[in-house]
Design a protein around this motif. Sequence first.
Motif, PDB file in Angstrom:
ATOM      1  N   SER A   4       0.813  -1.219   0.000  1.00  0.00           N
ATOM      2  CA  SER A   4       0.000   0.000   0.000  1.00  0.00           C
ATOM      3  C   SER A   4       0.845   1.267   0.000  1.00  0.00           C
ATOM      4  CB  SER A   4      -0.925   0.015   1.223  1.00  0.00           C
ATOM      5  OG  SER A   4      -0.171   0.097   2.426  1.00  0.00           O
ATOM      6  N   ALA A   5       2.164   1.110  -0.080  1.00  0.00           N
ATOM      7  CA  ALA A   5       3.061   2.276  -0.068  1.00  0.00           C
ATOM      8  C   ALA A   5       2.918   3.066  -1.370  1.00  0.00           C
ATOM      9  CB  ALA A   5       4.504   1.835   0.125  1.00  0.00           C
ATOM     10  N   ALA A   6       2.952   4.377  -1.259  1.00  0.00           N
ATOM     11  CA  ALA A   6       2.788   5.238  -2.432  1.00  0.00           C
ATOM     12  C   ALA A   6       3.654   6.483  -2.291  1.00  0.00           C
ATOM     13  CB  ALA A   6       1.321   5.632  -2.599  1.00  0.00           C
ATOM     14  N   VAL A   7       3.989   7.052  -3.468  1.00  0.00           N
ATOM     15  CA  VAL A   7       4.800   8.272  -3.523  1.00  0.00           C
ATOM     16  C   VAL A   7       4.075   9.272  -4.411  1.00  0.00           C
ATOM     17  CG1 VAL A   7       7.060   9.255  -4.068  1.00  0.00           C
ATOM     18  CG2 VAL A   7       6.887   6.844  -3.383  1.00  0.00           C
ATOM     19  N   ILE A  65       4.461  16.775  -4.050  1.00  0.00           N
ATOM     20  CA  ILE A  65       3.697  17.846  -3.423  1.00  0.00           C
ATOM     21  C   ILE A  65       3.867  19.103  -4.271  1.00  0.00           C
ATOM     22  CG2 ILE A  65       3.425  19.267  -1.349  1.00  0.00           C
ATOM     23  CD1 ILE A  65       4.705  16.927   0.226  1.00  0.00           C
ATOM     24  N   VAL A  66       2.781  19.681  -4.716  1.00  0.00           N
ATOM     25  CA  VAL A  66       2.862  20.843  -5.607  1.00  0.00           C
ATOM     26  C   VAL A  66       2.262  22.096  -4.987  1.00  0.00           C
ATOM     27  CG1 VAL A  66       2.899  19.435  -7.699  1.00  0.00           C
ATOM     28  CG2 VAL A  66       0.700  20.173  -6.746  1.00  0.00           C
ATOM     29  N   ASN A  67       1.789  21.985  -3.747  1.00  0.00           N
ATOM     30  CA  ASN A  67       1.189  23.132  -3.076  1.00  0.00           C
ATOM     31  C   ASN A  67       1.546  23.077  -1.601  1.00  0.00           C
ATOM     32  OD1 ASN A  67      -0.987  24.714  -1.608  1.00  0.00           O
ATOM     33  ND2 ASN A  67      -1.594  25.103  -3.731  1.00  0.00           N
ATOM     34  N   ALA A  68       1.862  24.236  -1.016  1.00  0.00           N
ATOM     35  CA  ALA A  68       2.259  24.272   0.391  1.00  0.00           C
ATOM     36  C   ALA A  68       1.178  23.716   1.309  1.00  0.00           C
ATOM     37  CB  ALA A  68       2.613  25.705   0.798  1.00  0.00           C
ATOM     38  N   ASP A  69      -0.087  23.881   0.932  1.00  0.00           N
ATOM     39  CA  ASP A  69      -1.189  23.401   1.772  1.00  0.00           C
ATOM     40  C   ASP A  69      -1.259  21.875   1.824  1.00  0.00           C
ATOM     41  OD1 ASP A  69      -1.943  26.016   2.280  1.00  0.00           O
ATOM     42  OD2 ASP A  69      -3.392  26.074   0.625  1.00  0.00           O
ATOM     43  N   ASP A  70      -0.571  21.207   0.883  1.00  0.00           N
ATOM     44  CA  ASP A  70      -0.616  19.750   0.826  1.00  0.00           C
ATOM     45  C   ASP A  70       0.514  19.080   1.605  1.00  0.00           C
ATOM     46  OD1 ASP A  70      -2.845  19.893  -0.808  1.00  0.00           O
ATOM     47  OD2 ASP A  70      -1.661  19.907  -2.654  1.00  0.00           O
ATOM     48  N   ILE A  71       1.387  19.867   2.236  1.00  0.00           N
ATOM     49  CA  ILE A  71       2.483  19.277   3.010  1.00  0.00           C
ATOM     50  C   ILE A  71       1.891  18.586   4.240  1.00  0.00           C
ATOM     51  CG2 ILE A  71       4.598  19.735   4.301  1.00  0.00           C
ATOM     52  CD1 ILE A  71       5.001  22.197   2.523  1.00  0.00           C
ATOM     53  N   PRO A  72       2.145  17.303   4.419  1.00  0.00           N
ATOM     54  CA  PRO A  72       1.554  16.595   5.562  1.00  0.00           C
ATOM     55  C   PRO A  72       2.184  17.028   6.878  1.00  0.00           C
ATOM     56  CG  PRO A  72       3.091  15.166   4.402  1.00  0.00           C
ATOM     57  CD  PRO A  72       2.977  16.423   3.578  1.00  0.00           C
ATOM     58  N   ASP A  73       1.434  16.874   7.937  1.00  0.00           N
ATOM     59  CA  ASP A  73       1.921  17.214   9.274  1.00  0.00           C
ATOM     60  C   ASP A  73       2.688  16.014   9.820  1.00  0.00           C
ATOM     61  OD1 ASP A  73       2.397  18.377  11.694  1.00  0.00           O
ATOM     62  OD2 ASP A  73       0.374  18.060  12.477  1.00  0.00           O
ATOM     63  N   ILE A  74       3.970  15.980   9.539  1.00  0.00           N
ATOM     64  CA  ILE A  74       4.825  14.869   9.943  1.00  0.00           C
ATOM     65  C   ILE A  74       5.628  15.282  11.173  1.00  0.00           C
ATOM     66  CG2 ILE A  74       6.748  13.377   9.303  1.00  0.00           C
ATOM     67  CD1 ILE A  74       4.213  12.724   7.782  1.00  0.00           C
ATOM     68  N   SER A 117       3.583   7.656   1.651  1.00  0.00           N
ATOM     69  CA  SER A 117       2.464   7.205   2.490  1.00  0.00           C
ATOM     70  C   SER A 117       2.386   5.678   2.482  1.00  0.00           C
ATOM     71  CB  SER A 117       1.147   7.799   1.991  1.00  0.00           C
ATOM     72  OG  SER A 117       0.874   7.367   0.663  1.00  0.00           O
ATOM     73  N   ILE A 118       1.799   5.146   3.540  1.00  0.00           N
ATOM     74  CA  ILE A 118       1.547   3.708   3.662  1.00  0.00           C
ATOM     75  C   ILE A 118       0.104   3.546   4.125  1.00  0.00           C
ATOM     76  CG2 ILE A 118       2.168   1.576   4.856  1.00  0.00           C
ATOM     77  CD1 ILE A 118       4.987   2.651   5.177  1.00  0.00           C
ATOM     78  N   GLY A 119      -0.667   2.793   3.344  1.00  0.00           N
ATOM     79  CA  GLY A 119      -2.077   2.618   3.681  1.00  0.00           C
ATOM     80  C   GLY A 119      -2.854   3.922   3.650  1.00  0.00           C
ATOM     81  N   GLY A 120      -2.424   4.826   2.773  1.00  0.00           N
ATOM     82  CA  GLY A 120      -3.099   6.107   2.651  1.00  0.00           C
ATOM     83  C   GLY A 120      -2.712   7.124   3.707  1.00  0.00           C
ATOM     84  N   LYS A 121      -1.830   6.774   4.640  1.00  0.00           N
ATOM     85  CA  LYS A 121      -1.426   7.678   5.715  1.00  0.00           C
ATOM     86  C   LYS A 121      -0.002   8.176   5.446  1.00  0.00           C
ATOM     87  CE  LYS A 121      -0.659   8.000  10.699  1.00  0.00           C
ATOM     88  NZ  LYS A 121      -0.683   7.272  11.997  1.00  0.00           N
ATOM     89  N   PRO A 122       0.215   9.490   5.351  1.00  0.00           N
ATOM     90  CA  PRO A 122       1.577  10.009   5.122  1.00  0.00           C
ATOM     91  C   PRO A 122       2.503   9.645   6.278  1.00  0.00           C
ATOM     92  CG  PRO A 122      -0.072  11.710   4.693  1.00  0.00           C
ATOM     93  CD  PRO A 122      -0.794  10.572   5.367  1.00  0.00           C
ATOM     94  N   VAL A 123       3.690   9.162   5.923  1.00  0.00           N
ATOM     95  CA  VAL A 123       4.673   8.792   6.945  1.00  0.00           C
ATOM     96  C   VAL A 123       5.947   9.626   6.843  1.00  0.00           C
ATOM     97  CG1 VAL A 123       3.814   6.433   7.173  1.00  0.00           C
ATOM     98  CG2 VAL A 123       5.624   6.933   5.511  1.00  0.00           C
ATOM     99  N   ALA A 124       6.158  10.296   5.697  1.00  0.00           N
ATOM    100  CA  ALA A 124       7.398  11.063   5.534  1.00  0.00           C
ATOM    101  C   ALA A 124       7.289  11.943   4.300  1.00  0.00           C
ATOM    102  CB  ALA A 124       8.593  10.120   5.394  1.00  0.00           C
ATOM    103  N   TYR A 125       8.191  12.913   4.214  1.00  0.00           N
ATOM    104  CA  TYR A 125       8.391  13.638   2.968  1.00  0.00           C
ATOM    105  C   TYR A 125       9.846  14.046   2.859  1.00  0.00           C
ATOM    106  CZ  TYR A 125       7.636  17.917   5.842  1.00  0.00           C
ATOM    107  OH  TYR A 125       7.692  18.896   6.803  1.00  0.00           O
ATOM    108  N   THR A 126      10.273  14.250   1.620  1.00  0.00           N
ATOM    109  CA  THR A 126      11.645  14.680   1.347  1.00  0.00           C
ATOM    110  C   THR A 126      11.612  15.984   0.560  1.00  0.00           C
ATOM    111  OG1 THR A 126      11.811  13.438  -0.736  1.00  0.00           O
ATOM    112  CG2 THR A 126      12.508  12.309   1.283  1.00  0.00           C
ATOM    113  N   ILE A 127      12.693  16.751   0.693  1.00  0.00           N
ATOM    114  CA  ILE A 127      12.887  17.978  -0.076  1.00  0.00           C
ATOM    115  C   ILE A 127      14.193  17.834  -0.844  1.00  0.00           C
ATOM    116  CG2 ILE A 127      12.992  20.496  -0.026  1.00  0.00           C
ATOM    117  CD1 ILE A 127      11.905  20.360   2.847  1.00  0.00           C
ATOM    118  N   SER A 128      14.155  18.109  -2.134  1.00  0.00           N
ATOM    119  CA  SER A 128      15.340  17.995  -2.981  1.00  0.00           C
ATOM    120  C   SER A 128      15.414  19.174  -3.935  1.00  0.00           C
ATOM    121  CB  SER A 128      15.318  16.684  -3.786  1.00  0.00           C
ATOM    122  OG  SER A 128      15.149  15.564  -2.944  1.00  0.00           O
ATOM    123  N   ARG A 129      16.541  19.300  -4.572  1.00  0.00           N
ATOM    124  CA  ARG A 129      16.733  20.335  -5.587  1.00  0.00           C
ATOM    125  C   ARG A 129      17.419  19.716  -6.796  1.00  0.00           C
ATOM    126  NH1 ARG A 129      21.672  24.586  -5.440  1.00  0.00           N
ATOM    127  NH2 ARG A 129      21.273  25.677  -7.414  1.00  0.00           N
TER     128      ARG A 129
END
Length: 349
Positions: free
Chosen positions: A185-188, A191-200, A237-249
């Motif tokens: 169920s893991a997915a990637v 994020i294209v909008n600041a409002d979509d950043i999950p509360d991790i 996310s895993i099972g539809g629940k965000p578990v992490a995010y990364t920032i890259s350039r």
Amino acid sequence: MPLAYTSLDRDNMHTMEEIYLSYLRRKNWSRAFIDEYFDWQFLQQKEVETVLALDEDRCVAMIHSSVRPYAVNGTPTQVRETDFWISEPEYRPFASFRVLQTLMARPEPICAVTVNDYVTSIFHRLKWQQLPEIHQMVLPVRASILVKAAANRMLKSVGELPRLAALPFRFTVRPPKRIPAPSSSAAVREIVNADDIPDIVPPADGYCITQLTNPSDFDWYAAAPKPFGDFVWLEFSIGGKPVAYTISRIYPEGPCFGAKIFHVQSAVKDPAIYGWILSETSAHLAKRGADWIDARFSCPLLVDALRQIGFMTGRTDIAFWWPGKEKMPEGQYLISVLYRGEGLAPYPV
């Protein structure tokens, strides 16, 4: 006349242009680009302070810093991060000490990372606490990294080379190794909008010091002048629940494209999930054309995950902590490349 110490603002910004551009070795920037970059770097950021030492109308020393949220022993804490710390040689050590001590008088703890022996000696002299070493890592995705290496040996900037220089070397030599997802169920997703950043929120018992992102980081990076490239946020996310995010350039550098993994913010401290997160982030950057990918983390678990993916160890950096009036945290810490200046290097030619 004695030196005057003040904070940077729009009215005195012209005083630091010479020392700052000399430090970056970017005196050939156009007037329009200097104005655009200075406005973005020094005036659009929130929670920043730049201290200047002025000899009449000339800046002879400066230090730039930003304040961001950390988790310190599980408690949300505002921490100041040093960025550019520059001084004209003839004004050392007094002026360089003084601008730093101005920040040390602020209420926040301070974190700094350096490879400079002179800076290291000052931190030791002022009783800053040295943290464990940080490993720079690099994944040479395509053979065109040889073009960058050759330019470095000739003491040239790869950004000055013609685009055709790397064309014969644009073939893959070390693709990122894919680490299996921890669940079907893991997915990637990007994020294209600041409002979509999950509360991790990282686990309270994971690290004694953990960098966190600011809500304004997304918009500030998105507003960067175009030559700095693209800033990529990926949610895991895993099972539809965000578990992490990364920032890259990912950024153009002459005929090549470089990439940096800035930051990992994870709700779990788990080697398998770290491997999956960094593997997918690296694969995403490689797919977008990165010839090499840099990363730098203080956590051994993240470093081991990078090695599994194919990253090689580069130079070692040293982190320092000024606790101010607070107690020095003890335990493992997580410091990444959220430092403004370091993440933005190399600067456009």
